[in-house]
Write an enzyme that holds these catalytic residues in place. Structure first.
Site, PDB file in Angstrom:
ATOM      1  N   SER A 238      17.417  38.877   8.992  1.00  0.00           N
ATOM      2  CA  SER A 238      17.874  39.349   9.613  1.00  0.00           C
ATOM      3  C   SER A 238      18.988  40.524   8.682  1.00  0.00           C
ATOM      4  O   SER A 238      19.801  41.832   8.603  1.00  0.00           O
ATOM      5  CB  SER A 238      18.343  39.413  11.004  1.00  0.00           C
ATOM      6  OG  SER A 238      18.646  40.410  11.770  1.00  0.00           O
TER       7      SER A 238
ATOM      8  N   LYS B 219      24.550  37.701  12.864  1.00  0.00           N
ATOM      9  CA  LYS B 219      23.431  38.338  13.025  1.00  0.00           C
ATOM     10  C   LYS B 219      22.116  37.222  13.541  1.00  0.00           C
ATOM     11  O   LYS B 219      21.048  37.259  13.609  1.00  0.00           O
ATOM     12  CB  LYS B 219      21.323  38.704  11.789  1.00  0.00           C
ATOM     13  CG  LYS B 219      22.777  39.332  10.251  1.00  0.00           C
ATOM     14  CD  LYS B 219      23.346  40.940  11.328  1.00  0.00           C
ATOM     15  CE  LYS B 219      22.298  41.526  12.024  1.00  0.00           C
ATOM     16  NZ  LYS B 219      22.645  42.337  12.641  1.00  0.00           N
TER      17      LYS B 219
ATOM     18  N   HIS C 242      33.361  36.296  13.647  1.00  0.00           N
ATOM     19  CA  HIS C 242      32.164  35.645  12.866  1.00  0.00           C
ATOM     20  C   HIS C 242      33.117  34.787  12.389  1.00  0.00           C
ATOM     21  O   HIS C 242      32.128  34.302  11.055  1.00  0.00           O
ATOM     22  CB  HIS C 242      31.290  37.462  12.185  1.00  0.00           C
ATOM     23  CG  HIS C 242      30.753  37.762  13.030  1.00  0.00           C
ATOM     24  ND1 HIS C 242      29.773  37.270  13.605  1.00  0.00           N
ATOM     25  CD2 HIS C 242      30.022  38.876  12.733  1.00  0.00           C
ATOM     26  CE1 HIS C 242      28.620  38.521  13.993  1.00  0.00           C
ATOM     27  NE2 HIS C 242      29.606  39.269  13.771  1.00  0.00           N
TER      28      HIS C 242
HETATM   29  P1  A3P Z   1      16.810  41.452  13.380  1.00  0.00           P
HETATM   30  O1  A3P Z   1      16.856  41.651  12.198  1.00  0.00           O
HETATM   31  O2  A3P Z   1      15.435  39.027  13.520  1.00  0.00           O
HETATM   32  O3  A3P Z   1      15.296  42.121  14.959  1.00  0.00           O
HETATM   33  P2  A3P Z   1      23.808  40.400  15.614  1.00  0.00           P
HETATM   34  O4  A3P Z   1      23.736  41.038  16.914  1.00  0.00           O
HETATM   35  O5  A3P Z   1      24.287  39.689  15.308  1.00  0.00           O
HETATM   36  O6  A3P Z   1      23.891  41.279  15.016  1.00  0.00           O
HETATM   37  O7  A3P Z   1      22.189  39.561  15.989  1.00  0.00           O
HETATM   38  C1  A3P Z   1      21.064  41.299  15.733  1.00  0.00           C
HETATM   39  C2  A3P Z   1      19.768  40.307  15.494  1.00  0.00           C
HETATM   40  O8  A3P Z   1      19.724  39.847  16.813  1.00  0.00           O
HETATM   41  C3  A3P Z   1      18.567  41.219  15.086  1.00  0.00           C
HETATM   42  O9  A3P Z   1      17.592  40.695  15.236  1.00  0.00           O
HETATM   43  C4  A3P Z   1      18.345  41.871  16.264  1.00  0.00           C
HETATM   44  O10 A3P Z   1      16.842  42.509  16.616  1.00  0.00           O
HETATM   45  C5  A3P Z   1      18.050  40.469  17.412  1.00  0.00           C
HETATM   46  N1  A3P Z   1      18.815  41.516  19.114  1.00  0.00           N
HETATM   47  C6  A3P Z   1      20.004  42.044  19.151  1.00  0.00           C
HETATM   48  N2  A3P Z   1      19.484  41.698  20.244  1.00  0.00           N
HETATM   49  C7  A3P Z   1      18.416  41.217  21.134  1.00  0.00           C
HETATM   50  C8  A3P Z   1      17.747  40.884  22.286  1.00  0.00           C
HETATM   51  N3  A3P Z   1      17.642  41.900  23.335  1.00  0.00           N
HETATM   52  N4  A3P Z   1      16.570  40.334  21.870  1.00  0.00           N
HETATM   53  C9  A3P Z   1      16.113  40.294  20.920  1.00  0.00           C
HETATM   54  N5  A3P Z   1      16.929  39.943  20.146  1.00  0.00           N
HETATM   55  C10 A3P Z   1      17.316  40.602  20.319  1.00  0.00           C
END
Ligand code: A3P
Length: 298
Positions: free
Chosen positions: A142, A50, A112
């Site tokens: 998140s 996340k 991860h």
């Molecule tokens: P939130 O839950 O705070 O919205 P991962 O890809 O490591 O699983 O992380 C997911 C997190 O990154 C989520 O956070 C998601 O919304 C955010 N995220 C993914 N793409 C994004 C983007 N282009 N801009 C901003 N946040 C992004």
């Protein structure tokens, strides 16, 4: 909705594995993960869950492969372009198999795993590693929502329960604290690590793409970089079926979408004043011997 009816499904149990909390999806293929044969041009995208993995993965995919044309962009979900090395999900090729089947060079590979469990071949081959870290408070929020919507993850319980699990370092892939510090320390001796921050990406994606390109020695044009910066903005990725994980049945975006908020500072909508004070105190202890610094607002 039969697609998302997972009432018959039991969420995985958490157990201690090699010193960290894990679930079987990430340990079932352990031998093959540890024996993975990296190639010198492989690029490892490493994160605590996340922290912005999908975002950085998509930036890199576009940097290297948007030239392959729209068909790839429109038909291949990000998790097949950038295989999750640690994964072994029933009925699907393992992350190792997916990585070994990648037809493109360089291979972009996601993990991860904390730094001490990264397959040693990546270090032996001196592969480039791109690590993205996110401040603990937003990362925890998140992760909480992710575990709610993803039936392949342990049940988070309510927010205060999950926050305690996070502080105790019992979330899947182990303590956030050790994870972010582990790669930070490794960077002192391994120059091929590019350490990025989610907060910097939100603040100025263009600048971070620029820095990435300079780390990678890529000769991408200014127009192309501009295009990539646009295509990887939150709203674009949220609408894009190839990047928003809406095709994965085990994730129920009606509970919470994978592309949830994409903000810095959403923790303020979750932490009570008491939780915040407790967290800060605990954080100070956990992070007292590192030079690593995070921003919890921008
Ligand atoms: P939130 O839950 O705070 O919205 P991962 O890809 O490591 O699983 O992380 C997911 C997190 O990154 C989520 O956070 C998601 O919304 C955010 N995220 C993914 N793409 C994004 C983007 N282009 N801009 C901003 N946040 C992004």
């Amino acid at each position: 909705d039969p697609i998302h009816d997972f009432s018959w499904f039991s969420r995985p149990e958490v157990f201690d594995f090699e010193g960290i909390s894990m679930i079987h999806y990430f340990t079932d293929n352990w031998e093959n993960i540890q024996n993975f044969k990296a190639r010198p041009d492989d690029i490892l995208i490493a994160t605590y869950p996340k922290a912005g993995t999908t975002w950085v993965s998509y930036v890199l995919d576009l940097l290297y492969f948007s030239k392959l044309g729209p068909e790839r962009q429109n038909s291949l979900p990000i998790f097949l372009r950038v295989p999750f090395l640690d994964g072994a999900f029933p009925g699907l090729p393992t992350g190792v198999e997916l990585a070994d089947m990648l037809p493109t060079t360089p291979r972009l590979i996601k993990t991860h795993l904390p730094v001490q469990l990264v397959p040693k071949s990546f270090w032996e081959q001196n592969c480039r590693v791109i690590y993205t870290a996110r401040n603990a408070k937003d990362n925890a929020v998140s992760y909480y929502h992710f575990n709610r919507m993803n039936m392949g993850q342990p049940d988070p319980g309510d927010w205060s329960t999950f926050l305690q699990t996070f502080m105790d370092g019992k979330t899947v892939f182990g303590p956030w604290y050790d994870h972010v510090c582990g790669y930070w320390e490794k960077k002192q001796t391994h120059s091929n690590i590019h350490y990025m921050f989610f907060e910097d990406m939100v603040e100025d994606t263009g600048r971070e793409v620029e820095r990435l390109c300079s780390f990678l020695g890529s000769s991408t044009s200014a127009e192309e970089k501009e295009r990539i910066t646009k295509a990887t903005q939150f709203d674009a990725m949220k609408q894009n079926k190839m990047t928003n994980y809406s095709t994965v049945p085990v994730m129920d975006s009606k509970i919470s979408p994978f592309m949830r908020k994409g903000k810095v500072g959403d923790w303020k909508n979750h932490f009570t004043v008491a939780q915040n004070e407790q967290f800060d105190e605990h954080y100070k202890q956990k992070m007292k011997s590192t030079t690593l610094q995070f921003r919890t607002e921008i």
